[in-house]
Design a protein around this motif. Sequence first.
Motif: not given
Length: 321
Positions: A166-173, A287-294
Amino acid sequence: MNLHAAALAGAPGSNESTREFASDAITGLSHHPKQLPPKYFYDAVGSELFEQITRLPEYYPTRTELGILRDRSAEIASIIPTHAALVEFGAGAPTKARLLLAACEFAAYVPVDISGDFLNAQARGLRKDFPHLKIYPVTADFTAPFILPDQVAAMPKVGFFPGSTLGNFEPHEACRFLRGARNILGEGAYMLIGVDLEKNERTLYDAYNDAAGVTARFNLNILARVNRELGGNFDLSAFAHRAIYNRDQHRIEMYLVSKKPQTARLHGRSFFFRTGESIHTESSYKYSTDRFNALAKGSGWTPIAAWTDPERMFSVHALIS
């Protein structure tokens, strides 16, 4: 860096995949700044180099995620439904899936990858070790919509996306992928996903700049592949591997940097490089846990659990749709 990206690179020897590779390479090298899609790391040479990377002392993600899946298998099994179908997006070697299959009462396993021959070979090995498990390989690009086999239609679904891909994707991807996975798996489905966490920048730097230089060879192999498959004439000795942590973007960025003024040719096109000019080959978001959860909530999923190693280097998250 991850093996799942190999699923996106197309089947070797395919005229269609070669044309796509050429088109993507020409488009990327025509950009300012220049870039090459990371999915093209993974030919046979690149995949072998990545396997070496996973065994390096500096590269923590693979062994850390395996440790989480092994040590927390009972907790994971207590959350997900029994007799479900495990759907692995971008199935590589089934090392991590085997841990889940051994710990949980799955009725079926659906590995999804663009390489049908690879999937079928892996399925044969799994059938010997899990004789009561139904295995239904699906040949498809896991980043695009695909249809699950009819045989698992009535089963609960558990998606599996390990390896920090997942980290290899841009956030919108990443959001688009999670939404797509939710649509494929359906309402009430679960998802288990590996996420690399923010951490000490020195640890991140060392993981992508190993002392043995394997990551540098892995990065340079994308130009070697351009030469081998597309008739390019890139001088690999004239490029240097560079990986840095972009603190503002929360990501590792990998580049190939030109050591001198030079011109390379590909399919009748010339590409000039100044000294110090770079090709961006990969981003790897942390990611932080909060940013991933968002991100998960914004993609239609509800986080229900998360597990990390004692040093909080890596995490495995459980979501429900």
